[in-house]
Design an enzyme around this catalytic site. Structure first.
Site, PDB file in Angstrom:
ATOM      1  N   ARG A  77     -39.111  43.052  -7.748  1.00  0.00           N
ATOM      2  CA  ARG A  77     -37.691  42.719  -7.482  1.00  0.00           C
ATOM      3  C   ARG A  77     -37.025  41.972  -8.626  1.00  0.00           C
ATOM      4  O   ARG A  77     -35.838  42.206  -8.883  1.00  0.00           O
ATOM      5  CB  ARG A  77     -37.498  42.040  -6.128  1.00  0.00           C
ATOM      6  CG  ARG A  77     -37.974  40.670  -5.936  1.00  0.00           C
ATOM      7  CD  ARG A  77     -38.695  40.498  -4.607  1.00  0.00           C
ATOM      8  NE  ARG A  77     -40.099  40.834  -4.824  1.00  0.00           N
ATOM      9  CZ  ARG A  77     -40.767  41.724  -4.140  1.00  0.00           C
ATOM     10  NH1 ARG A  77     -40.187  42.374  -3.163  1.00  0.00           N
ATOM     11  NH2 ARG A  77     -42.024  41.979  -4.429  1.00  0.00           N
ATOM     12  N   THR A  78     -37.725  41.095  -9.315  1.00  0.00           N
ATOM     13  CA  THR A  78     -37.028  40.314 -10.340  1.00  0.00           C
ATOM     14  C   THR A  78     -36.590  41.234 -11.485  1.00  0.00           C
ATOM     15  O   THR A  78     -35.438  41.198 -11.923  1.00  0.00           O
ATOM     16  CB  THR A  78     -37.928  39.176 -10.854  1.00  0.00           C
ATOM     17  OG1 THR A  78     -38.345  38.402  -9.734  1.00  0.00           O
ATOM     18  CG2 THR A  78     -37.182  38.273 -11.815  1.00  0.00           C
ATOM     19  N   LYS A  98     -51.439  44.011 -30.017  1.00  0.00           N
ATOM     20  CA  LYS A  98     -51.890  44.158 -31.414  1.00  0.00           C
ATOM     21  C   LYS A  98     -51.950  42.801 -32.105  1.00  0.00           C
ATOM     22  O   LYS A  98     -52.106  42.725 -33.317  1.00  0.00           O
ATOM     23  CB  LYS A  98     -50.924  45.068 -32.179  1.00  0.00           C
ATOM     24  CG  LYS A  98     -50.814  46.480 -31.645  1.00  0.00           C
ATOM     25  CD  LYS A  98     -49.843  47.265 -32.518  1.00  0.00           C
ATOM     26  CE  LYS A  98     -49.598  48.653 -31.980  1.00  0.00           C
ATOM     27  NZ  LYS A  98     -48.501  49.322 -32.723  1.00  0.00           N
ATOM     28  N   ARG A 110     -40.370  37.333 -18.405  1.00  0.00           N
ATOM     29  CA  ARG A 110     -41.427  36.858 -17.492  1.00  0.00           C
ATOM     30  C   ARG A 110     -42.743  36.914 -18.253  1.00  0.00           C
ATOM     31  O   ARG A 110     -43.054  37.929 -18.897  1.00  0.00           O
ATOM     32  CB  ARG A 110     -41.510  37.727 -16.242  1.00  0.00           C
ATOM     33  CG  ARG A 110     -42.769  37.432 -15.442  1.00  0.00           C
ATOM     34  CD  ARG A 110     -42.793  38.103 -14.100  1.00  0.00           C
ATOM     35  NE  ARG A 110     -41.840  37.486 -13.196  1.00  0.00           N
ATOM     36  CZ  ARG A 110     -41.777  37.763 -11.889  1.00  0.00           C
ATOM     37  NH1 ARG A 110     -42.594  38.644 -11.369  1.00  0.00           N
ATOM     38  NH2 ARG A 110     -40.897  37.165 -11.127  1.00  0.00           N
ATOM     39  N   HIS A 118     -39.106  29.302 -12.021  1.00  0.00           N
ATOM     40  CA  HIS A 118     -38.481  30.600 -11.773  1.00  0.00           C
ATOM     41  C   HIS A 118     -37.055  30.278 -11.313  1.00  0.00           C
ATOM     42  O   HIS A 118     -36.722  30.398 -10.139  1.00  0.00           O
ATOM     43  CB  HIS A 118     -39.280  31.331 -10.690  1.00  0.00           C
ATOM     44  CG  HIS A 118     -38.964  32.785 -10.532  1.00  0.00           C
ATOM     45  ND1 HIS A 118     -37.837  33.377 -11.062  1.00  0.00           N
ATOM     46  CD2 HIS A 118     -39.638  33.773  -9.883  1.00  0.00           C
ATOM     47  CE1 HIS A 118     -37.835  34.668 -10.736  1.00  0.00           C
ATOM     48  NE2 HIS A 118     -38.920  34.933 -10.026  1.00  0.00           N
TER      49      HIS A 118
HETATM   50  C1  NCD Z   1     -42.457  35.357  -7.206  1.00  0.00           C
HETATM   51  C2  NCD Z   1     -43.004  35.118  -8.600  1.00  0.00           C
HETATM   52  O1  NCD Z   1     -43.206  36.065  -9.357  1.00  0.00           O
HETATM   53  O2  NCD Z   1     -43.160  33.955  -8.918  1.00  0.00           O
HETATM   54  N1  NCD Z   1     -41.943  36.620  -7.029  1.00  0.00           N
HETATM   55  C3  NCD Z   1     -40.588  36.784  -7.191  1.00  0.00           C
HETATM   56  O3  NCD Z   1     -40.109  36.761  -8.295  1.00  0.00           O
HETATM   57  N2  NCD Z   1     -39.823  36.925  -6.098  1.00  0.00           N
HETATM   58  C4  NCD Z   1     -43.291  34.905  -6.100  1.00  0.00           C
HETATM   59  C5  NCD Z   1     -44.721  35.341  -6.027  1.00  0.00           C
HETATM   60  O4  NCD Z   1     -45.186  36.137  -6.843  1.00  0.00           O
HETATM   61  O5  NCD Z   1     -45.392  34.896  -5.108  1.00  0.00           O
END
Ligand code: NCD
Length: 336
Positions: A58-59, A87, A108, A136
């Protein structure tokens, strides 16, 4: 005056409560564009680089969709294996290269501090989509936006947070944001021994100088007086020892029976997703699907207006959105 113009969004620590309020105010205005009633092309010609070096559904997709719905284009990486990091390229070099291609970068990465490292290497704005066990911030913004949409400002409310509080970065940002935006929150931190809230997050709550309280629990029964419950997944990928994860999984669970028997009748239940639906984990049971107390899909839906607002502010186009606005010309279902 737009305080977010050209800014990075790396941590809630460095985001002012007034910045979050500006994001929420604009998110509300943007909702018709996010929810497919109107179209705007205000970012036509702009490019987003979505650098995802960890699993994401989703992100990554919602950052991309939000940018597309403002009229911009998106380039993605997904996974380390498909990039030159394998690499031996430094993250700094990768960042500098991508800064030459894109107008804004989302990142990320499994390492805490990685988003800051990218931001330090480039001139374009960088938005943290999750850095290791750090933060986050955009998830926290959409979580708190969802709370306000349902119950208003949660001043004085009891907010129970249950699950892997040590490793879940979403929680670290969520608690920091709530504690700097509101007054008098009763935080109940519910985690198995060993996975409690890190000291640095507790310290940021204290450093706001506001009258919040924090209590620590290890049984799910502590949700009983909560107005809002935020449940998280045990972060399997963060444990060095898989046996340790096995000891914790399934320790804190909520299903319909738990909510009916313990929680307040009008409680609001949040989860950032993904939920771990494997039998041995199953922290949030599917028997709550469709239950009005569960706000999880409101959170995911709200990821679009909130992320659109963030892009519109950092690229400073918020006051031009109307100029290119027109109605949608394709079929939109009543319900997503
Ligand atoms: C979260 C994350 O990646 O930190 N996911 C998200 O972005 N909604 C939560 C998780 O992975 O538990």
């Amino acid at each position: 005056m737009n305080p977010l113009e050209g800014k990075d969004i790396i941590s809630i620590e460095t985001l002012a409560a007034s910045d979050a309020r500006a994001i929420f105010d604009l998110s509300k205005v943007i909702e018709p564009f996010a929810f497919r009633q109107r179209v705007t092309r205000v970012l036509e010609g702009a490019v987003l680089a979505n650098l995802f070096f960890e699993p994401s559904t989703r992100t990554r997709i919602s950052f991309g969709t939000a940018f597309n719905r403002l009229g911009g284009s998106v380039r993605d990486t997904s996974g380390v294996e498909t990039t030159s990091l394998v690499k031996g390229e430094s993250l700094r070099d990768t960042a500098r290269v991508v800064g030459g291609y894109a107008d804004v970068i989302t990142v990320r990465h499994p390492q805490t501090g990685a988003a800051k490292e990218v931001a330090d290497a480039v001139g374009v704005p960088v938005i943290n989509g999750g850095d290791g066990i750090g933060e986050h911030p955009t998830q926290a913004l959409l979580d708190v936006y969802t709370i306000e949409a349902r119950i208003g400002e949660p001043n004085g409310k009891t907010i129970a947070i249950a699950g892997d509080l040590k490793f879940a970065r979403v929680i670290h940002s969520f608690v920091r944001l709530l504690s700097k935006m509101y007054e008098g929150i009763n935080f109940k931190f519910i985690a198995p021994n060993g996975l409690q809230m890190p000291a640095n997050v507790q310290e940021s709550v204290g450093s706001t100088g506001r009258k919040h309280t924090m209590t620590f629990h290890n049984s799910i029964d502590a949700i009983s007086d909560a107005d809002v419950i935020y449940l998280t997944r045990m972060q399997e990928e963060r444990f060095d020892d898989p046996a340790e994860f096995q000891r914790y999984r399934g320790k804190l669970r909520i299903d319909r029976k738990t909510l009916d028997s313990i929680a307040k009748p009008d409680v609001m239940l949040l989860h950032p997703m993904p939920r771990d639906s494997r039998e041995a984990s199953n922290e949030l049971d599917h028997d709550l699907d469709g239950d009005p107390r569960l706000a999880m899909f409101n959170q995911t839906d709200n990821g679009i207006p909130v992320r659109m607002a963030i892009f519109a502010l950092v690229l400073d186009v918020a006051d031009q959105i109307e100029k290119t606005a027109h109605p949608v010309n394709w079929h939109v279902p009543d319900k997503f």
